[in-house]
Write an enzyme that holds these catalytic residues in place. Structure first.
Site, PDB file in Angstrom:
ATOM      1  N   ASN A  13       0.854  -0.950  -0.018  1.00 28.00           N
ATOM      2  CA  ASN A  13       0.445  -0.082  -0.203  1.00 28.00           C
ATOM      3  C   ASN A  13       0.930   1.457  -0.017  1.00 28.00           C
ATOM      4  O   ASN A  13       1.526   1.592   1.092  1.00 28.00           O
ATOM      5  CB  ASN A  13      -0.502  -0.382   1.332  1.00 28.00           C
ATOM      6  CG  ASN A  13      -1.534   1.644   1.584  1.00 28.00           C
ATOM      7  OD1 ASN A  13      -1.562   1.780   0.543  1.00 28.00           O
ATOM      8  ND2 ASN A  13      -2.217   1.529   2.401  1.00 28.00           N
ATOM      9  N   TRP A  14       1.339   1.812  -1.267  1.00 28.60           N
ATOM     10  CA  TRP A  14       2.708   3.135  -1.250  1.00 28.60           C
ATOM     11  C   TRP A  14       1.006   4.191  -0.407  1.00 28.60           C
ATOM     12  O   TRP A  14       2.295   4.882  -0.774  1.00 28.60           O
ATOM     13  CB  TRP A  14       2.658   3.311  -2.849  1.00 28.60           C
ATOM     14  CG  TRP A  14       2.842   1.480  -3.048  1.00 28.60           C
ATOM     15  CD1 TRP A  14       3.361   0.478  -2.406  1.00 28.60           C
ATOM     16  CD2 TRP A  14       3.451   1.668  -4.655  1.00 28.60           C
ATOM     17  NE1 TRP A  14       3.992   0.156  -3.178  1.00 28.60           N
ATOM     18  CE2 TRP A  14       4.463   0.425  -4.907  1.00 28.60           C
ATOM     19  CE3 TRP A  14       3.386   2.868  -5.634  1.00 28.60           C
ATOM     20  CZ2 TRP A  14       4.694   0.171  -5.918  1.00 28.60           C
ATOM     21  CZ3 TRP A  14       3.770   1.929  -6.829  1.00 28.60           C
ATOM     22  CH2 TRP A  14       4.768   1.178  -7.153  1.00 28.60           C
ATOM     23  N   LYS A  15       0.120   3.916  -0.567  1.00 29.46           N
ATOM     24  CA  LYS A  15      -0.694   5.740   0.324  1.00 29.46           C
ATOM     25  C   LYS A  15      -0.257   6.398  -0.588  1.00 29.46           C
ATOM     26  O   LYS A  15      -0.256   6.456  -1.720  1.00 29.46           O
ATOM     27  CB  LYS A  15      -0.578   5.138   1.535  1.00 29.46           C
ATOM     28  CG  LYS A  15      -0.556   4.201   2.733  1.00 29.46           C
ATOM     29  CD  LYS A  15      -0.398   4.821   3.452  1.00 29.46           C
ATOM     30  CE  LYS A  15      -0.159   3.646   4.633  1.00 29.46           C
ATOM     31  NZ  LYS A  15       0.011   3.559   5.851  1.00 29.46           N
ATOM     32  N   HIS A  25      -9.316   0.645   4.773  1.00 26.56           N
ATOM     33  CA  HIS A  25      -8.308   1.393   5.382  1.00 26.56           C
ATOM     34  C   HIS A  25      -8.157   1.918   6.583  1.00 26.56           C
ATOM     35  O   HIS A  25      -9.166   3.046   6.329  1.00 26.56           O
ATOM     36  CB  HIS A  25      -7.388   1.983   3.832  1.00 26.56           C
ATOM     37  CG  HIS A  25      -5.973   1.909   5.135  1.00 26.56           C
ATOM     38  ND1 HIS A  25      -5.376   2.376   6.362  1.00 26.56           N
ATOM     39  CD2 HIS A  25      -4.991   1.117   4.396  1.00 26.56           C
ATOM     40  CE1 HIS A  25      -3.790   2.590   6.924  1.00 26.56           C
ATOM     41  NE2 HIS A  25      -3.524   1.569   5.477  1.00 26.56           N
ATOM     42  N   GLU A  52      -6.519   4.479   7.512  1.00 23.77           N
ATOM     43  CA  GLU A  52      -6.392   5.945   7.300  1.00 23.77           C
ATOM     44  C   GLU A  52      -8.321   6.084   6.683  1.00 23.77           C
ATOM     45  O   GLU A  52      -8.748   7.826   6.914  1.00 23.77           O
ATOM     46  CB  GLU A  52      -5.184   6.505   6.133  1.00 23.77           C
ATOM     47  CG  GLU A  52      -4.319   6.267   7.384  1.00 23.77           C
ATOM     48  CD  GLU A  52      -3.298   5.528   6.618  1.00 23.77           C
ATOM     49  OE1 GLU A  52      -2.835   5.828   5.476  1.00 23.77           O
ATOM     50  OE2 GLU A  52      -2.333   5.496   7.121  1.00 23.77           O
ATOM     51  N   GLU A  55      -5.144  -5.085  10.459  1.00 21.09           N
ATOM     52  CA  GLU A  55      -4.267  -4.626  10.493  1.00 21.09           C
ATOM     53  C   GLU A  55      -4.681  -3.397  12.131  1.00 21.09           C
ATOM     54  O   GLU A  55      -5.494  -2.742  11.778  1.00 21.09           O
ATOM     55  CB  GLU A  55      -4.596  -2.884   9.693  1.00 21.09           C
ATOM     56  CG  GLU A  55      -4.215  -3.810   7.839  1.00 21.09           C
ATOM     57  CD  GLU A  55      -3.199  -2.463   7.241  1.00 21.09           C
ATOM     58  OE1 GLU A  55      -2.374  -2.776   6.825  1.00 21.09           O
ATOM     59  OE2 GLU A  55      -4.098  -1.256   6.717  1.00 21.09           O
ATOM     60  N   GLY A  98       2.038   2.102  10.667  1.00 23.29           N
ATOM     61  CA  GLY A  98       3.426   3.620  10.542  1.00 23.29           C
ATOM     62  C   GLY A  98       3.504   3.694  11.949  1.00 23.29           C
ATOM     63  O   GLY A  98       4.757   5.012  11.712  1.00 23.29           O
ATOM     64  N   SER A 151       3.115  -1.941  10.239  1.00 25.07           N
ATOM     65  CA  SER A 151       4.263  -1.880  10.774  1.00 25.07           C
ATOM     66  C   SER A 151       5.330  -3.894  10.051  1.00 25.07           C
ATOM     67  O   SER A 151       6.572  -4.089  10.842  1.00 25.07           O
ATOM     68  CB  SER A 151       5.002  -1.725  12.033  1.00 25.07           C
ATOM     69  OG  SER A 151       4.378  -0.394  12.002  1.00 25.07           O
ATOM     70  N   GLY A 175       2.656  -1.467   4.726  1.00 19.68           N
ATOM     71  CA  GLY A 175       2.568   0.363   4.071  1.00 19.68           C
ATOM     72  C   GLY A 175       4.361   0.677   3.555  1.00 19.68           C
ATOM     73  O   GLY A 175       4.828   0.771   2.459  1.00 19.68           O
ATOM     74  N   GLY A 176       4.661   0.870   5.305  1.00 20.73           N
ATOM     75  CA  GLY A 176       6.086   2.100   4.703  1.00 20.73           C
ATOM     76  C   GLY A 176       6.985   0.654   4.027  1.00 20.73           C
ATOM     77  O   GLY A 176       7.917   1.398   2.894  1.00 20.73           O
TER      78      GLY A 176
HETATM   79  C1  PEP Z   1      -1.085   0.042   6.762  1.00 23.68           C
HETATM   80  O1  PEP Z   1      -1.235   1.496   6.227  1.00 23.68           O
HETATM   81  O2  PEP Z   1      -2.051  -0.841   5.359  1.00 23.68           O
HETATM   82  C2  PEP Z   1       0.124  -0.115   6.624  1.00 23.68           C
HETATM   83  C3  PEP Z   1       0.229  -1.797   7.224  1.00 23.68           C
HETATM   84  O3  PEP Z   1       1.380   0.492   6.750  1.00 23.68           O
HETATM   85  P1  PEP Z   1       2.565   0.120   7.732  1.00 23.68           P
HETATM   86  O4  PEP Z   1       2.879  -0.951   7.349  1.00 23.68           O
HETATM   87  O5  PEP Z   1       3.447   1.708   6.959  1.00 23.68           O
HETATM   88  O6  PEP Z   1       1.991  -0.304   9.092  1.00 23.68           O
END
Ligand code: PEP
Length: 250
Positions: A9-11, A95, A97, A167, A173, A212, A233-234
């Site tokens: 997920n590149w956001k 998601h 967010e 999640e 994040g 994470s 994500g990251g």
């Molecule tokens: C996400 O936003 O779906 C996610 C899992 O982010 P991160 O890996 O950065 O925690």
């Protein structure tokens, strides 16, 4: 046997140049990854670039969001059919967010899920509790409620070929990760909730962990019986890290 899936997920990150580099890096290393299915979800405007670069690779791509509507006067929205036009296989729905920053409630998320399914996209339905909800001991209530909204509107059969991502909001994040046991407990709960409606769908349902996940913790998380991959994500913004997680899933 469920095929593992690792989705990035590149956001709202990247530029055309950085996205080209990232796609190039993923393409260069994907041959070593093995049997896991891999997907990336770039910002909408970079989806044509992903399609152009990934079309001849095993890597799938998808959107990070979609409209619950099929089309019409909805300024700024993107319909499921438009994502399909650009070869998307997946779309992230609900998601945290979107839920917290853009006020998407369970009912809207369920409608988006149904819109994706009706169009032939595979939704990646995100569910998860906040830190406060976990500390209050209400994780299963929250995740159950989020799942039930979709089960009631779309039916359990709509989860066949779909994906659920657990999640925990407090792990997204933040660098904090659910322990493998914490994650496994919620994944098993999700599977049993779906099994209450349709045991066969529950058995085949891929449930990803997100929060994470990194090369350093992926192996242990992915070793859990009900963790079938990751939503990243990251760590999906660096080809090397993303590919290392894909390898761990394989
Ligand atoms: C996400 O936003 O779906 C996610 C899992 O982010 P991160 O890996 O950065 O925690």
């Amino acid at each position: 046997m469920r095929q593992p899936l690792v989705a990035g997920n590149w956001k709202m990150n990247g530029s055309l140049n950085s996205v080209r580099e990232l796609l190039k890096g993923i393409k260069a290393g994907i041959g070593d990854v093995g049997p896991a299915e891999v997907a990336v979800c770039p910002p909408f405007v970079f989806i044509p670039e992903a399609q152009a670069q990934l079309a001849d690779t095993p890597v799938a791509w998808g959107g990070q969001n979609l409209s619950a509507e099929a089309g019409g006067a909805f300024t700024g929205e993107i319909a499921a059919s438009m994502l399909l036009d650009f070869g998307c296989r997946y779309v992230i729905v609900g998601h945290s967010e979107r839920r917290t920053l853009y006020g998407e409630d369970d009912a809207l998320v369920a409608r988006k899920f149904a819109a994706a399914r009706a169009a032939g996209l595979r939704p990646i339905l995100c569910v998860g509790e906040t830190l406060e909800e976990r500390q209050r001991g209400t994780t299963e209530d929250v995740v159950g409620r989020q799942l039930d909204a979709v089960l009631e509107l779309a039916g359990a059969a709509a989860l066949a070929d779909a994906v659920v991502a657990y999640e925990p909001v407090w792990a997204i994040g933040t660098g904090m990760t659910a322990t493998p046991q914490q994650a496994q407990d919620v994944h098993a709960f999700i599977r049993s909730r779906v099994a209450g409606h349709d045991p066969a769908v529950a058995d085949g349902l891929r449930i990803l962990y997100g929060g994470s996940m990194k090369p350093g913790n992926a192996v242990e998380l992915l070793a859990q019986a009900d963790i079938d991959g990751g939503l990243i994500g990251g760590a999906s913004l660096k080809a090397e890290d993303f590919l290392a997680i894909c390898k761990a899933a394989a």
